[in-house]
Write a protein that holds these residues in place. Sequence first.
Motif, short mmCIF file in Angstrom:
data_model
loop_
_atom_site.label_atom_id
_atom_site.label_comp_id
_atom_site.label_asym_id
_atom_site.label_seq_id
_atom_site.Cartn_x
_atom_site.Cartn_y
_atom_site.Cartn_z
N ASP A 1 -9.16 17.71 10.02
CA ASP A 1 -10.61 17.75 10.16
C ASP A 1 -11.32 18.16 8.86
OD1 ASP A 1 -9.76 20.34 10.31
OD2 ASP A 1 -10.69 20.79 12.24
N TRP A 2 -10.63 18.00 7.75
CA TRP A 2 -11.28 18.04 6.43
C TRP A 2 -11.44 16.60 5.93
CZ3 TRP A 2 -13.48 22.36 5.42
CH2 TRP A 2 -12.85 23.61 5.55
N TYR A 3 -12.51 16.37 5.20
CA TYR A 3 -12.76 15.07 4.58
C TYR A 3 -13.09 15.34 3.12
CZ TYR A 3 -14.28 10.15 4.52
OH TYR A 3 -14.38 8.80 4.27
N PRO A 4 -12.62 14.50 2.18
CA PRO A 4 -12.91 14.77 0.77
C PRO A 4 -14.41 14.67 0.47
CG PRO A 4 -11.83 12.63 1.03
CD PRO A 4 -11.77 13.30 2.36
N ALA A 5 -14.93 15.68 -0.22
CA ALA A 5 -16.36 15.71 -0.52
C ALA A 5 -16.72 14.83 -1.70
CB ALA A 5 -16.80 17.15 -0.78
N CYS A 6 -15.77 14.56 -2.59
CA CYS A 6 -16.07 13.73 -3.75
C CYS A 6 -14.77 13.17 -4.31
CB CYS A 6 -16.82 14.53 -4.82
SG CYS A 6 -15.86 15.89 -5.49
N GLU A 7 -14.90 12.21 -5.21
CA GLU A 7 -13.73 11.58 -5.82
C GLU A 7 -13.52 12.01 -7.27
OE1 GLU A 7 -11.59 10.02 -4.14
OE2 GLU A 7 -12.74 9.74 -2.29
N ASP A 8 -14.54 12.60 -7.89
CA ASP A 8 -14.43 12.89 -9.33
C ASP A 8 -13.94 14.30 -9.61
OD1 ASP A 8 -16.70 14.11 -8.36
OD2 ASP A 8 -17.99 13.55 -10.05
N LEU A 9 -13.57 15.07 -8.57
CA LEU A 9 -12.98 16.39 -8.75
C LEU A 9 -11.68 16.46 -7.96
CD1 LEU A 9 -15.95 18.92 -8.34
CD2 LEU A 9 -14.74 18.40 -10.45
N GLY A 10 -10.66 17.09 -8.54
CA GLY A 10 -9.42 17.35 -7.83
C GLY A 10 -9.26 18.84 -7.60
N PHE A 11 -8.26 19.21 -6.80
CA PHE A 11 -8.03 20.63 -6.53
C PHE A 11 -7.75 21.40 -7.82
CE2 PHE A 11 -7.35 18.74 -2.37
CZ PHE A 11 -7.99 19.64 -1.54
N HIS A 12 -7.12 20.73 -8.80
CA HIS A 12 -6.80 21.40 -10.05
C HIS A 12 -8.05 21.72 -10.87
CE1 HIS A 12 -6.89 17.05 -10.73
NE2 HIS A 12 -7.36 17.33 -11.94
N ASP A 13 -9.19 21.09 -10.56
CA ASP A 13 -10.42 21.38 -11.28
C ASP A 13 -11.08 22.68 -10.83
OD1 ASP A 13 -10.60 19.05 -13.00
OD2 ASP A 13 -10.97 17.90 -11.16
N LEU A 14 -10.83 23.08 -9.59
CA LEU A 14 -11.51 24.25 -9.03
C LEU A 14 -10.57 25.39 -8.67
CD1 LEU A 14 -14.13 22.54 -6.66
CD2 LEU A 14 -14.41 23.25 -9.03
N LEU A 15 -9.26 25.14 -8.69
CA LEU A 15 -8.29 26.16 -8.28
C LEU A 15 -7.20 26.30 -9.33
CD1 LEU A 15 -7.82 24.98 -4.58
CD2 LEU A 15 -9.29 26.84 -5.37
N PRO A 16 -6.60 27.49 -9.46
CA PRO A 16 -5.54 27.67 -10.46
C PRO A 16 -4.27 26.89 -10.14
CG PRO A 16 -5.77 29.64 -9.11
CD PRO A 16 -6.92 28.76 -8.77
N LEU A 17 -4.02 26.62 -8.85
CA LEU A 17 -2.80 25.93 -8.41
C LEU A 17 -1.55 26.61 -8.96
CD1 LEU A 17 -3.68 22.12 -8.32
CD2 LEU A 17 -3.81 23.84 -6.51
N ILE A 18 -1.58 27.92 -8.91
CA ILE A 18 -0.41 28.76 -9.20
C ILE A 18 -0.33 29.80 -8.09
CG2 ILE A 18 0.61 30.45 -10.78
CD1 ILE A 18 -0.78 28.99 -13.05
N GLY A 19 0.83 29.95 -7.49
CA GLY A 19 0.97 30.93 -6.42
C GLY A 19 0.25 30.51 -5.16
N LEU A 20 0.01 31.48 -4.29
CA LEU A 20 -0.56 31.23 -2.98
C LEU A 20 -2.08 31.26 -3.04
CD1 LEU A 20 0.10 30.81 0.06
CD2 LEU A 20 0.09 33.30 0.29
N THR A 21 -2.73 30.22 -2.54
CA THR A 21 -4.19 30.15 -2.50
C THR A 21 -4.61 29.77 -1.09
OG1 THR A 21 -4.35 29.45 -4.81
CG2 THR A 21 -6.26 29.04 -3.43
N ALA A 22 -5.67 30.39 -0.61
CA ALA A 22 -6.22 30.08 0.71
C ALA A 22 -7.73 30.20 0.66
CB ALA A 22 -5.63 30.99 1.79
N TRP A 23 -8.35 29.83 1.74
CA TRP A 23 -9.79 29.89 1.88
C TRP A 23 -10.13 31.02 2.82
CZ3 TRP A 23 -13.25 28.14 6.01
CH2 TRP A 23 -14.58 28.04 5.61
N ALA A 24 -11.15 31.81 2.50
CA ALA A 24 -11.54 32.94 3.35
C ALA A 24 -12.46 32.46 4.46
CB ALA A 24 -12.22 34.01 2.52
#
Length: 317
Positions: free
Chosen positions: A190-213
């Motif tokens: 039930d998530w849908y991508p908000a845009c195509e010009d950003l990836g997770f690596h642009d907004l998150l460190p993608l090292i270790g454990l990451t979650a949303w509060a």
Amino acid sequence: MSPKKRMDDGIAAARTLVAEGDFSAAAAVLDALMGDPEILTLPAQTALSLPRRLHAAYLHLAKAQGDAVARAGYQFHLVPPPDLLPPLFEYSAAEQTAITACNRQPVPRVIHQIWIGNKPVPPGVAAWQHHAATQGYQHRLWQEADLAALGLPDNPVYAAMLARGDYPGAVDVARYAILAAEGGIYLDCDWYPACEDLGFHDLLPLIGLTAWAEPVPRNTGIGGLLLGNSFIAAPPDHPCLHRLITRLPQVLNLLPEAPAWWSTGPLAFTLAARGGAVSVAPQTIVAGVLPDRAPLAAVEAMRTQAFNSLLIAWKSW
């Protein structure tokens, strides 16, 4: 009449009175239930020593009345007794060192989603497949046969959830097993991508454990921060995920009639994950929330307004 039937009937009557705007009468009905000692011993007790459904009825009333203070209090304490689960997720110094070492490892650039049951795969999955290809990620849709190949039917909690048709609970267990085995980014369908010009690596460190509060604080027993499990990024073999998988049978034994978000979902995940450091995704990663079954046109309209966001919450089914 059994205590459960008395409670269920009283809560139904109170909700009818709330819908009619008669808040004082609704409060009187709920207070009468509170005065019944047999009702107060019913299972799924909350931090306020109330049966969960009665507690939730008081919360429903507070929301209808616009009582922000009561609403916040009932929301915060709508959890099991806060000292019940944390002992299952205490880590030794050696275990914490292992968690820290794993948190230095990169998250594989693969997006995992799970869809089980008889309903058609929602359209958001195809959108994530396109997004993954655009951003140089892999995408994997896991269904029953894929999960069987991973050995999930041998997991007693997964098997029990699947046997009773509790697909959300089964998917909770499956996401932890997938990430523990392979690492990557897990997304609910039930998530849908908000845009195509950003990836997770642009907004998150993608090292270790990451979650949303989660936006609503809860009394977890180790603080008020509740991590959602609808989006998780992790390297493979993360000790917190292994601990969670091994402890889920005990959690269910302690909370046999609890909702999934207490037992297999965000609460148990939070207790396991916060044994070490966790990266918390910025709240702006979510562009917005749409009503269930909103038309795809509404999703596309929200996408045109999304900036520096990756996710739109949209349950299409």
